[in-house]
Design a protein around this motif. Structure first.
Motif, PDB file in Angstrom:
ATOM      1  N   ILE A  43      17.737   2.965 -13.502  1.00 41.17           N
ATOM      2  CA  ILE A  43      18.382   2.074 -12.538  1.00 41.17           C
ATOM      3  C   ILE A  43      19.282   1.120 -13.310  1.00 41.17           C
ATOM      4  CG2 ILE A  43      18.053   0.308 -10.764  1.00 41.17           C
ATOM      5  CD1 ILE A  43      15.392   1.533 -10.088  1.00 41.17           C
ATOM      6  N   PRO A  44      20.605   1.148 -13.075  1.00 39.66           N
ATOM      7  CA  PRO A  44      21.517   0.253 -13.796  1.00 39.66           C
ATOM      8  C   PRO A  44      21.506  -1.153 -13.199  1.00 39.66           C
ATOM      9  CG  PRO A  44      22.752   1.632 -12.284  1.00 39.66           C
ATOM     10  CD  PRO A  44      21.321   2.089 -12.196  1.00 39.66           C
ATOM     11  N   HIS A  45      21.775  -2.124 -14.047  1.00 36.57           N
ATOM     12  CA  HIS A  45      21.948  -3.513 -13.626  1.00 36.57           C
ATOM     13  C   HIS A  45      23.266  -4.009 -14.211  1.00 36.57           C
ATOM     14  CE1 HIS A  45      17.971  -4.011 -11.768  1.00 36.57           C
ATOM     15  NE2 HIS A  45      17.564  -3.175 -12.693  1.00 36.57           N
ATOM     16  N   HIS A  46      23.632  -5.237 -13.893  1.00 40.01           N
ATOM     17  CA  HIS A  46      24.991  -5.691 -14.205  1.00 40.01           C
ATOM     18  C   HIS A  46      25.300  -5.686 -15.697  1.00 40.01           C
ATOM     19  CE1 HIS A  46      24.337  -9.850 -15.766  1.00 40.01           C
ATOM     20  NE2 HIS A  46      23.175  -9.698 -15.164  1.00 40.01           N
ATOM     21  N   ASN A  47      24.317  -5.893 -16.553  1.00 40.82           N
ATOM     22  CA  ASN A  47      24.597  -5.871 -17.997  1.00 40.82           C
ATOM     23  C   ASN A  47      23.516  -5.128 -18.770  1.00 40.82           C
ATOM     24  OD1 ASN A  47      22.519  -7.665 -17.701  1.00 40.82           O
ATOM     25  ND2 ASN A  47      23.338  -9.194 -19.103  1.00 40.82           N
ATOM     26  N   SER A  48      22.781  -4.255 -18.097  1.00 42.58           N
ATOM     27  CA  SER A  48      21.684  -3.552 -18.754  1.00 42.58           C
ATOM     28  C   SER A  48      21.254  -2.354 -17.908  1.00 42.58           C
ATOM     29  CB  SER A  48      20.497  -4.499 -18.973  1.00 42.58           C
ATOM     30  OG  SER A  48      20.067  -5.026 -17.728  1.00 42.58           O
ATOM     31  N   ARG A  49      20.228  -1.687 -18.395  1.00 46.12           N
ATOM     32  CA  ARG A  49      19.697  -0.521 -17.696  1.00 46.12           C
ATOM     33  C   ARG A  49      18.180  -0.531 -17.797  1.00 46.12           C
ATOM     34  NH1 ARG A  49      21.047   3.986 -21.073  1.00 46.12           N
ATOM     35  NH2 ARG A  49      18.930   4.652 -21.518  1.00 46.12           N
ATOM     36  N   MET A  50      17.528  -0.086 -16.738  1.00 50.33           N
ATOM     37  CA  MET A  50      16.078   0.053 -16.755  1.00 50.33           C
ATOM     38  C   MET A  50      15.716   1.534 -16.716  1.00 50.33           C
ATOM     39  SD  MET A  50      14.294  -2.839 -16.867  1.00 50.33           S
ATOM     40  CE  MET A  50      12.729  -2.511 -16.050  1.00 50.33           C
ATOM     41  N   ASP A  51      14.863   1.945 -17.652  1.00 57.18           N
ATOM     42  CA  ASP A  51      14.312   3.295 -17.661  1.00 57.18           C
ATOM     43  C   ASP A  51      12.857   3.226 -17.208  1.00 57.18           C
ATOM     44  OD1 ASP A  51      16.700   4.180 -18.597  1.00 57.18           O
ATOM     45  OD2 ASP A  51      15.982   4.768 -20.583  1.00 57.18           O
ATOM     46  N   TYR A  52      12.516   4.058 -16.240  1.00 59.77           N
ATOM     47  CA  TYR A  52      11.153   4.086 -15.700  1.00 59.77           C
ATOM     48  C   TYR A  52      10.544   5.470 -15.884  1.00 59.77           C
ATOM     49  CZ  TYR A  52      12.706  -0.123 -13.189  1.00 59.77           C
ATOM     50  OH  TYR A  52      13.205  -1.360 -12.854  1.00 59.77           O
ATOM     51  N   THR A  53       9.286   5.506 -16.276  1.00 57.65           N
ATOM     52  CA  THR A  53       8.505   6.743 -16.303  1.00 57.65           C
ATOM     53  C   THR A  53       7.285   6.530 -15.421  1.00 57.65           C
ATOM     54  OG1 THR A  53       9.219   7.251 -18.567  1.00 57.65           O
ATOM     55  CG2 THR A  53       7.289   8.419 -17.727  1.00 57.65           C
ATOM     56  N   LEU A  54       7.223   7.266 -14.305  1.00 57.91           N
ATOM     57  CA  LEU A  54       6.165   7.089 -13.314  1.00 57.91           C
ATOM     58  C   LEU A  54       5.072   8.122 -13.550  1.00 57.91           C
ATOM     59  CD1 LEU A  54       8.844   5.864 -12.177  1.00 57.91           C
ATOM     60  CD2 LEU A  54       7.992   6.397  -9.899  1.00 57.91           C
ATOM     61  N   HIS A  55       3.827   7.671 -13.562  1.00 57.44           N
ATOM     62  CA  HIS A  55       2.681   8.534 -13.856  1.00 57.44           C
ATOM     63  C   HIS A  55       1.882   8.825 -12.586  1.00 57.44           C
ATOM     64  CE1 HIS A  55       2.840   7.954 -18.364  1.00 57.44           C
ATOM     65  NE2 HIS A  55       3.591   6.946 -17.950  1.00 57.44           N
ATOM     66  N   PHE A  56       1.639  10.130 -12.337  1.00 55.96           N
ATOM     67  CA  PHE A  56       0.853  10.572 -11.180  1.00 55.96           C
ATOM     68  C   PHE A  56      -0.315  11.413 -11.681  1.00 55.96           C
ATOM     69  CE2 PHE A  56       5.135   9.825  -9.818  1.00 55.96           C
ATOM     70  CZ  PHE A  56       5.036   9.279  -8.545  1.00 55.96           C
ATOM     71  N   ARG A  57      -1.453  11.292 -10.985  1.00 55.39           N
ATOM     72  CA  ARG A  57      -2.640  12.045 -11.395  1.00 55.39           C
ATOM     73  C   ARG A  57      -3.405  12.517 -10.161  1.00 55.39           C
ATOM     74  NH1 ARG A  57      -8.008  11.743 -12.945  1.00 55.39           N
ATOM     75  NH2 ARG A  57      -8.492  12.774 -14.925  1.00 55.39           N
ATOM     76  N   ARG A  58      -3.908  13.750 -10.244  1.00 50.00           N
ATOM     77  CA  ARG A  58      -4.688  14.301  -9.132  1.00 50.00           C
ATOM     78  C   ARG A  58      -6.146  13.852  -9.243  1.00 50.00           C
ATOM     79  NH1 ARG A  58      -4.843  20.671  -8.824  1.00 50.00           N
ATOM     80  NH2 ARG A  58      -6.333  20.305 -10.520  1.00 50.00           N
ATOM     81  N   SER A  59      -6.749  13.586  -8.092  1.00 53.37           N
ATOM     82  CA  SER A  59      -8.150  13.179  -8.050  1.00 53.37           C
ATOM     83  C   SER A  59      -9.059  14.318  -8.526  1.00 53.37           C
ATOM     84  CB  SER A  59      -8.530  12.782  -6.621  1.00 53.37           C
ATOM     85  OG  SER A  59      -9.924  12.620  -6.492  1.00 53.37           O
ATOM     86  N   ASP A  60     -10.153  13.938  -9.174  1.00 54.71           N
ATOM     87  CA  ASP A  60     -11.135  14.931  -9.613  1.00 54.71           C
ATOM     88  C   ASP A  60     -11.983  15.445  -8.451  1.00 54.71           C
ATOM     89  OD1 ASP A  60     -10.313  14.631 -12.250  1.00 54.71           O
ATOM     90  OD2 ASP A  60     -11.738  12.992 -12.619  1.00 54.71           O
ATOM     91  N   GLN A  61     -11.970  14.727  -7.323  1.00 52.50           N
ATOM     92  CA  GLN A  61     -12.807  15.093  -6.191  1.00 52.50           C
ATOM     93  C   GLN A  61     -12.046  15.745  -5.036  1.00 52.50           C
ATOM     94  OE1 GLN A  61     -13.221  11.826  -7.614  1.00 52.50           O
ATOM     95  NE2 GLN A  61     -14.855  12.760  -8.856  1.00 52.50           N
ATOM     96  N   SER A  62     -10.701  15.719  -5.055  1.00 52.88           N
ATOM     97  CA  SER A  62      -9.925  16.257  -3.934  1.00 52.88           C
ATOM     98  C   SER A  62      -8.541  16.684  -4.414  1.00 52.88           C
ATOM     99  CB  SER A  62      -9.799  15.212  -2.828  1.00 52.88           C
ATOM    100  OG  SER A  62      -8.960  14.141  -3.251  1.00 52.88           O
ATOM    101  N   ASP A  63      -7.698  17.095  -3.467  1.00 56.04           N
ATOM    102  CA  ASP A  63      -6.330  17.490  -3.819  1.00 56.04           C
ATOM    103  C   ASP A  63      -5.355  16.320  -3.708  1.00 56.04           C
ATOM    104  OD1 ASP A  63      -6.357  17.183  -1.095  1.00 56.04           O
ATOM    105  OD2 ASP A  63      -5.253  19.032  -0.654  1.00 56.04           O
ATOM    106  N   MET A  64      -5.878  15.117  -3.585  1.00 58.01           N
ATOM    107  CA  MET A  64      -5.047  13.923  -3.461  1.00 58.01           C
ATOM    108  C   MET A  64      -4.491  13.513  -4.823  1.00 58.01           C
ATOM    109  SD  MET A  64      -4.957  12.550  -0.293  1.00 58.01           S
ATOM    110  CE  MET A  64      -4.907  10.765  -0.466  1.00 58.01           C
ATOM    111  N   TYR A  65      -3.192  13.151  -4.828  1.00 56.04           N
ATOM    112  CA  TYR A  65      -2.551  12.609  -6.012  1.00 56.04           C
ATOM    113  C   TYR A  65      -2.356  11.102  -5.825  1.00 56.04           C
ATOM    114  CZ  TYR A  65      -1.392  17.164  -8.044  1.00 56.04           C
ATOM    115  OH  TYR A  65      -1.449  18.409  -8.615  1.00 56.04           O
TER     116      TYR A  65
END
Length: 261
Positions: A43-65
């Protein structure tokens, strides 16, 4: 694939400020049924940039992430070094993408939190640039309500036009609480000027910047002590003392008001 889970995750991404551009990639990963996966976003900003790494994980008990956390890195356009932090998510709630940008820029964010006894409380958060934990994250300084910083009362000490309109005032307060550097119209030596302001709860004040976002002296738009007292005073109309005060010289009336605070 769990459609309700997909909708829940999409809603969380949007609420957390990551928009909808990741929805297609998110759906593909849920269809793949991997134990965990990551999504990247810039995501760019007026004088910089933000880099994001989003982490997702599946539940051990169901198919829910679940969207558990994200890594945020601020990359300035100038020679300043990169700054990174991992922010944790709980039930689609936490530090938003824009709030992460503000925190990594050294500003403060006002949030509602939960203590060890599961009791909610509000506090201003600020990253400590000098201290990190074992995971390499900056430690977070908290300034609770009993610390003594009241943003609304603090703003009343300054000549800021937006405070005169209830709707503009409310928008200004909410923006500053999110850690934004907000443009306002202020009065300096009798002239209207544009200034950027930001909350500074640690020092119980605000920081002021000119239109080029260079630090300026806050005193140039600050009210005199007499003006601040008058702004907070609630007149008692119709009282005997009030009627008597009308017949006194201006100087004595000011002294009487000062004693009543």
């Amino acid at each position: 694939m769990n459609e309700k889970n997909l909708d829940y995750l999409k809603e969380g991404l949007k609420y957390m400020g990551f928009g909808t551009s990741l929805n297609g990639e998110l759906e593909k990963h849920l269809q793949g049924q991997q134990p965990e996966f990551r999504l990247g976003l810039q995501i760019p900003h007026h004088n910089s940039r933000m880099d994001y790494t989003l982490h997702f994980r599946r539940s051990d008990q169901s198919d829910m992430y679940f969207f558990n956390k994200y890594d945020a890195t601020l990359k300035p356009d100038d020679s300043a070094r990169e700054v990174s932090q991992t922010f944790y998510i709980n039930k689609n709630s936490g530090i938003t993408a824009k709030e992460a940008y503000n925190l990594l820029n050294g500003r403060s964010v006002h949030k509602e939190l939960v203590n060890a006894e599961n009791q909610p409380y509000k506090a201003w958060l600020q990253l400590d640039p000098q201290a990190k934990d074992q995971q390499g994250n900056h430690k977070v300084k908290q300034f609770h309500e009993n610390y003594g910083f009241d943003l609304e009362k603090t703003l009343q000490k300054f000549h800021i036009n937006e405070l005169q309109d209830p709707q503009q005032k409310e928008r200004l307060l909410r923006s500053l609480e999110r850690g934004n550097q907000q443009l306002v119209t202020a009065k300096e030596e009798g002239y209207e000027v544009k200034r950027y302001i930001e909350a500074s709860p640690q020092f119980k004040t605000i920081n002021v910047y000119n239109e080029q976002r260079h630090l300026a002296k806050r005193e140039t738009i600050q009210k005199q002590d007499k003006e601040v007292r008058q702004a907070h005073q609630v007149p008692q109309k119709g009282t005997r003392q009030d009627l008597a005060a009308q017949d006194q010289p201006e100087e004595k009336r000011s002294q009487r008001k000062g004693l009543a605070i």
